[in-house]
Motif scaffolding. Structure first.
Motif, short mmCIF file in Angstrom:
data_model
loop_
_atom_site.label_atom_id
_atom_site.label_comp_id
_atom_site.label_asym_id
_atom_site.label_seq_id
_atom_site.Cartn_x
_atom_site.Cartn_y
_atom_site.Cartn_z
N ASP A 73 -0.97 -5.29 -11.15
CA ASP A 73 -1.65 -5.56 -9.88
C ASP A 73 -1.99 -4.28 -9.15
OD1 ASP A 73 -2.58 -7.55 -7.91
OD2 ASP A 73 -1.05 -6.63 -6.64
N ALA A 74 -1.37 -3.18 -9.52
CA ALA A 74 -1.60 -1.90 -8.86
C ALA A 74 -3.06 -1.47 -8.99
CB ALA A 74 -0.69 -0.83 -9.47
N LYS A 75 -3.60 -0.93 -7.89
CA LYS A 75 -4.98 -0.46 -7.86
C LYS A 75 -4.99 0.99 -7.38
CE LYS A 75 -6.55 -5.12 -6.61
NZ LYS A 75 -6.52 -5.52 -8.01
N SER A 76 -5.83 1.80 -7.97
CA SER A 76 -5.85 3.23 -7.67
C SER A 76 -6.40 3.52 -6.28
CB SER A 76 -6.68 3.97 -8.72
OG SER A 76 -6.81 5.34 -8.36
N PHE A 77 -5.72 4.42 -5.57
CA PHE A 77 -6.26 4.94 -4.31
C PHE A 77 -6.65 6.42 -4.45
CE2 PHE A 77 -1.51 4.78 -3.63
CZ PHE A 77 -1.24 6.14 -3.65
N LEU A 78 -6.97 6.83 -5.67
CA LEU A 78 -7.37 8.22 -5.90
C LEU A 78 -8.53 8.65 -5.01
CD1 LEU A 78 -6.82 10.78 -7.52
CD2 LEU A 78 -8.35 9.92 -9.31
N PRO A 79 -9.53 7.79 -4.74
CA PRO A 79 -10.60 8.23 -3.83
C PRO A 79 -10.07 8.70 -2.47
CG PRO A 79 -11.28 6.25 -4.96
CD PRO A 79 -9.82 6.46 -5.31
N ALA A 80 -9.03 8.06 -1.96
CA ALA A 80 -8.47 8.48 -0.67
C ALA A 80 -7.88 9.88 -0.76
CB ALA A 80 -7.40 7.48 -0.22
N LEU A 81 -7.30 10.23 -1.91
CA LEU A 81 -6.73 11.56 -2.09
C LEU A 81 -7.81 12.62 -2.16
CD1 LEU A 81 -3.94 10.74 -4.72
CD2 LEU A 81 -3.79 10.72 -2.23
N ARG A 82 -8.98 12.22 -2.64
CA ARG A 82 -10.10 13.15 -2.74
C ARG A 82 -10.99 13.12 -1.51
NH1 ARG A 82 -11.42 11.50 -9.07
NH2 ARG A 82 -9.96 13.00 -10.02
N GLU A 83 -10.52 12.44 -0.47
CA GLU A 83 -11.26 12.30 0.80
C GLU A 83 -12.62 11.66 0.60
OE1 GLU A 83 -10.92 15.49 3.68
OE2 GLU A 83 -9.45 16.49 2.37
N GLU A 84 -12.69 10.72 -0.32
CA GLU A 84 -13.89 9.92 -0.54
C GLU A 84 -13.71 8.57 0.17
OE1 GLU A 84 -13.99 9.60 -4.76
OE2 GLU A 84 -14.36 11.75 -5.10
N ASP A 85 -14.78 7.81 0.29
CA ASP A 85 -14.70 6.51 0.94
C ASP A 85 -13.71 5.62 0.19
OD1 ASP A 85 -16.53 7.27 2.83
OD2 ASP A 85 -18.25 6.35 1.80
N PHE A 86 -12.81 5.02 0.93
CA PHE A 86 -11.82 4.13 0.32
C PHE A 86 -11.38 3.13 1.36
CE2 PHE A 86 -7.36 3.06 -0.76
CZ PHE A 86 -7.59 2.45 -1.99
N ALA A 87 -11.69 1.86 1.13
CA ALA A 87 -11.41 0.82 2.11
C ALA A 87 -9.98 0.32 2.05
CB ALA A 87 -12.37 -0.35 1.92
#
Length: 500
Positions: free
Chosen positions: A347-361
């Protein structure tokens, strides 16, 4: 890539400086946060210790992996494969095994698996170090010498490493040093709980780890504290300060230990290319639902945990993310960072965009549960939390709560009767979530179902004895009325496979 995961027991997010706390609990974590992404809305799906780590190290919530409490049947982990066979179901492969399959050396310093008889925790660890006796606590003073020695002797041999370090210091009973107490004690107390709230809880609330019953397990000692760092009870702000100073000093002890490990990494010339993660298995309720310095109710103080992600060259600018994530989403993020395929049934989903300061809801909502002292589950959006009490244990809990998180962050006022539209919207979202797990071709049995009728984490008779000791016949009568609502009236056959 080297990854170090600091696993902190019982550390509330809002008791760290990097989250705005004004007591000097976390200078080392505060400094690391300046080159990290700090998540404001990271939640464990299940609390406390056993369910939380079952979720993190399976990348699935308790409704899927089976672990939602500390007692049978809700402590039984659902093995992701054929037991007795030399294979996993690949769509469920556990995170540490995924790392091993991709040539990572995985190491843990923790006795968690022995304390909870959680055999599954070792699945995927190349090395398991028990820094203390099986029934003892992983205090930093015992853990760090062993970890530092391991770093000095071994870290240069592993370019691809996952190192898990577990500290227990912020879990009761507290034993901070005078030096650590002095570090925090002169700082002002938080406003909540105020004197009126404490006195109200002391007079009118009962149950394990309530203001009057901090030492509920010490009936053989007249309910007196054997620990100098902990008061017998919390009846006023002075006694609250006594307890809070010890809790915050224990957090400061863990923070100092993290600083020592960072210094050891620097001495081994391994700091500059090491990913560092800091999080907690859960926090503590401090006045929420009448509970003090314990993790037995489904509130934000217990489930909204710190998450600090430091990746050299990626998070250097230092930011805070408001995105709502589960703690176990870190495991999908890690595989994403390492370009490793994520198992299909996680069920885990990546939040890598948040680490790269990209849009992440992030997620539109999370569902979290708690399985000691009470059995509760909640759906939490950015604005509201709707909580169901499946079983109140020995506490006078409402059957349902609705909290306005933005205006009532300490969750003091139940507005369930005044916001029917909000309740309906949250109930609909929760039902859809539940059906996604418990209906269809991949349906699971919700472990809350078999757990509820047999739930008794704290012995009822001990609570009765405590109320008789206090002469509170009124509260004893109230307890009996409440328990009668949850006591099964007729025998029932167990759900297939759930009680075997």
């Amino acid at each position: 890539m080297r990854i170090i995961y600091f696993d902190l027991d019982c550390v509330r997010k809002d008791h760290l400086g990097l989250y705005g706390y004004n007591r000097n609990t976390s200078p080392n974590m505060d400094h690391l946060a300046q080159s990290s992404v700090v998540f404001e809305n990271c939640f464990v799906s299940d609390a406390p210790c056993l369910p939380s780590r079952a979720a993190l190290f399976s990348a699935r919530p308790g409704i899927s992996n089976g672990v939602i409490s500390h007692e049978f049947p809700g402590c039984e982990f659902r093995f992701p494969g054929k037991e007795g066979m030399p294979n996993y179901y690949p769509e469920y492969t556990m995170p540490m095994r995924m790392l091993q399959e991709n040539d990572y050396h995985t190491v843990t310093f923790s006795i968690f698996q022995q304390r909870h008889m959680a055999w599954w925790f070792n699945a995927g660890f190349s090395e398991v170090h028990n820094p203390t006796r099986p029934s003892a606590h992983e205090n930093a003073s015992d853990v760090n010498p062993r970890v530092i020695r391991w770093i000095e002797k071994n870290i240069a041999d592993y370019d691809d490493l996952f190192l898990h370090i577990h500290y227990w210091d912020a879990h009761t009973p507290y034993h901070p040093s005078d030096e650590m107490i002095a570090q925090v004690a002169d700082n002002p107390l938080p406003d909540y709980p105020d004197e009126a709230t404490i006195q109200d809880h002391y007079a009118n609330f009962y149950g394990p780890k309530s203001a009057r019953d901090i030492m509920i397990r010490r009936g053989d000692q007249g309910y007196k504290s054997p620990h100098p760092a902990m008061p017998d009870q919390i009846s006023n702000r002075e006694e609250f300060k006594h307890m809070l100073d010890s809790y915050d000093a224990s957090i400061a002890t863990v923070d100092r230990a993290i600083g020592e490990i960072i210094d050891a990494l620097k001495a081994a010339d391994a700091y500059e290319d090491t990913v560092i993660i800091i999080s907690a298995d859960h926090g503590e309720a401090i006045g929420q639902m009448g509970m003090y310095f314990e993790h037995g109710v489904a509130v934000d103080g217990v489930t909204n945990v710190p998450l600090i992600v430091h990746i050299p060259g990626v998070t250097d600018s230092g930011t805070h993310s408001e995105a709502m994530v589960y703690q176990y989403d870190f495991m999908a993020t890690l595989l994403d960072l390492l370009n490793i395929h994520r198992p299909e049934r996680w069920d885990a989903k990546s939040f890598l965009p948040a680490l790269r300061e990209e849009d992440f809801a992030g997620r539109p909502f999370v569902v979290y549960g708690c399985g000691i002292f009470s059995l509760q589950r909640a759906i939490r959006t950015p604005d509201y939390a709707l909580v169901w009490t499946y079983h109140p244990g020995c506490s006078p809990l409402d059957e349902r709560y609705l909290f306005d998180i933005q205006n009532d962050p300490n969750q003091t006022t139940n507005i369930i009767d005044t916001q029917p539209d909000v309740v309906q919207e949250l109930e609909s979202a929760y039902l859809k979530w539940w059906q996604g797990w418990c209906m269809g071709p991949n349906a699971v049995i919700d472990p809350f179902v078999p757990q509820t009728p047999v739930f008794e984490y704290f012995p009822v008779e001990e609570m009765r004895q405590r109320l008789r000791f206090l002469g509170r016949d009124d509260q004893l009568a109230d307890l009996e009325v409440r328990l009668a609502k949850y006591r099964r009236q007729k025998p029932q056959a167990p759900i297939a496979g759930s009680l075997i």
